[in-house]
Design a protein around this motif. Structure first.
Motif, mmCIF file in Angstrom:
data_model
loop_
_atom_site.group_PDB
_atom_site.id
_atom_site.type_symbol
_atom_site.label_atom_id
_atom_site.label_comp_id
_atom_site.label_asym_id
_atom_site.label_seq_id
_atom_site.Cartn_x
_atom_site.Cartn_y
_atom_site.Cartn_z
ATOM 1 N N UNK A 1 32.960 45.325 51.615
ATOM 2 C CA UNK A 1 32.708 45.869 53.123
ATOM 3 C C UNK A 1 31.720 46.272 53.712
ATOM 4 N N UNK A 2 31.425 46.197 54.497
ATOM 5 C CA UNK A 2 29.962 46.500 55.364
ATOM 6 C C UNK A 2 30.184 47.176 56.268
ATOM 7 N N UNK A 3 28.905 48.199 56.489
ATOM 8 C CA UNK A 3 28.637 49.733 56.778
ATOM 9 C C UNK A 3 29.739 50.035 55.959
ATOM 10 N N UNK A 4 29.423 50.464 55.002
ATOM 11 C CA UNK A 4 31.007 50.976 54.430
ATOM 12 C C UNK A 4 29.976 52.336 53.244
ATOM 13 N N UNK A 5 29.638 53.248 54.078
ATOM 14 C CA UNK A 5 28.609 54.145 52.569
ATOM 15 C C UNK A 5 29.924 55.559 52.132
ATOM 16 N N UNK A 6 31.197 55.474 52.336
ATOM 17 C CA UNK A 6 32.187 56.474 52.068
ATOM 18 C C UNK A 6 32.768 56.302 51.363
ATOM 19 N N UNK A 7 33.471 54.337 51.237
ATOM 20 C CA UNK A 7 33.814 54.096 50.348
ATOM 21 C C UNK A 7 35.365 54.455 51.059
ATOM 22 N N UNK A 8 36.188 53.978 49.489
ATOM 23 C CA UNK A 8 37.665 53.585 49.863
ATOM 24 C C UNK A 8 38.378 54.862 49.195
ATOM 25 N N UNK A 9 40.122 55.704 50.237
ATOM 26 C CA UNK A 9 40.745 55.817 49.386
ATOM 27 C C UNK A 9 41.947 55.204 48.444
ATOM 28 N N UNK A 10 42.344 53.985 49.206
ATOM 29 C CA UNK A 10 43.163 53.305 49.059
ATOM 30 C C UNK A 10 42.749 51.472 49.411
ATOM 31 N N UNK A 11 43.364 50.788 48.223
ATOM 32 C CA UNK A 11 42.841 49.264 48.337
ATOM 33 C C UNK A 11 43.985 48.343 48.481
ATOM 34 N N UNK A 12 44.113 47.252 48.036
ATOM 35 C CA UNK A 12 46.050 46.769 48.777
ATOM 36 C C UNK A 12 45.332 45.228 48.834
ATOM 37 N N UNK B 1 34.116 52.116 45.246
ATOM 38 C CA UNK B 1 35.065 52.155 45.582
ATOM 39 C C UNK B 1 35.061 51.432 47.356
ATOM 40 N N UNK B 2 33.905 50.343 47.220
ATOM 41 C CA UNK B 2 33.799 49.449 48.184
ATOM 42 C C UNK B 2 33.606 48.058 47.730
ATOM 43 N N UNK B 3 34.231 47.916 46.705
ATOM 44 C CA UNK B 3 34.524 46.383 46.730
ATOM 45 C C UNK B 3 36.270 46.511 45.988
ATOM 46 N N UNK B 4 36.776 45.364 46.737
ATOM 47 C CA UNK B 4 38.154 45.333 45.201
ATOM 48 C C UNK B 4 38.361 43.629 45.354
ATOM 49 N N UNK B 5 39.205 43.407 43.951
ATOM 50 C CA UNK B 5 39.158 42.178 43.433
ATOM 51 C C UNK B 5 40.593 41.840 42.862
ATOM 52 N N UNK B 6 41.111 40.563 43.511
ATOM 53 C CA UNK B 6 42.656 40.106 42.322
ATOM 54 C C UNK B 6 42.192 39.548 42.018
ATOM 55 N N UNK B 7 42.541 39.638 40.479
ATOM 56 C CA UNK B 7 42.691 38.632 39.578
ATOM 57 C C UNK B 7 44.021 38.008 39.120
ATOM 58 N N UNK B 8 44.371 36.469 39.488
ATOM 59 C CA UNK B 8 45.600 35.521 39.815
ATOM 60 C C UNK B 8 45.117 34.697 38.346
ATOM 61 N N UNK B 9 46.303 35.283 38.039
ATOM 62 C CA UNK B 9 46.500 34.054 36.453
ATOM 63 C C UNK B 9 47.350 33.070 35.933
ATOM 64 N N UNK B 10 48.265 32.298 35.960
ATOM 65 C CA UNK B 10 49.425 31.739 35.744
ATOM 66 C C UNK B 10 49.667 31.489 36.829
ATOM 67 N N UNK B 11 49.127 31.079 37.665
ATOM 68 C CA UNK B 11 49.100 31.422 39.398
ATOM 69 C C UNK B 11 50.744 29.717 39.212
#
Length: 115
Positions: free
Chosen positions: A24-35, A75-85
């Motif tokens: 995120x940019x301009x986010x100083x509050x973090x997040x409550x949910x990510x997907x 809680x400002x970044x979220x990742x998705x590790x994808x294996x065995x694609x």
């Protein structure tokens, strides 16, 4: 203004791995949910994985045990590790975050699984 941006997509062979990131940019509050969502041509957008609250995660049956969602401590970044694609994982992947009660979407990043 708060913005959400994905990165890390690309072309990978079946059985390979990719790690998607969303910041995120301009986010100083973090997040409550990510997907992470994805949408293949001609198909509906589907929920791939989510992480909420204290860290509860959920996965679509099609990616369970292959994908892993995680977030940074702020809680400002979220990742998705994808294996065995698999080829059927090919889609545009979208990041979603709830920031101060408002839903925010990224622009999407293309993931192509092909030999």
């Amino acid at each position: 203004q708060v913005q959400v941006m994905e990165s890390g997509g690309g072309l990978v062979q079946p059985g390979g791995s990719l790690r998607l990131s969303c910041e995120t940019s301009g986010n100083i509050w973090g997040t409550s949910a990510m997907a992470w969502y994805r949408q293949a041509p001609g198909k509906e957008r589907e929920l791939v994985a989510s992480i909420v609250g204290g860290g509860t995660t959920n996965y679509a049956d099609s990616v369970k045990d292959r994908f892993s969602i995680s977030r940074d401590k702020a809680h400002t970044r979220v990742y998705l590790q994808m294996n065995s694609l698999k080829p059927e994982d090919t889609a545009v992947y979208y990041c979603w975050m709830k920031i101060r009660g408002a839903a925010r979407w990224g622009q999407g990043t293309q993931v192509t699984v092909s030999s």
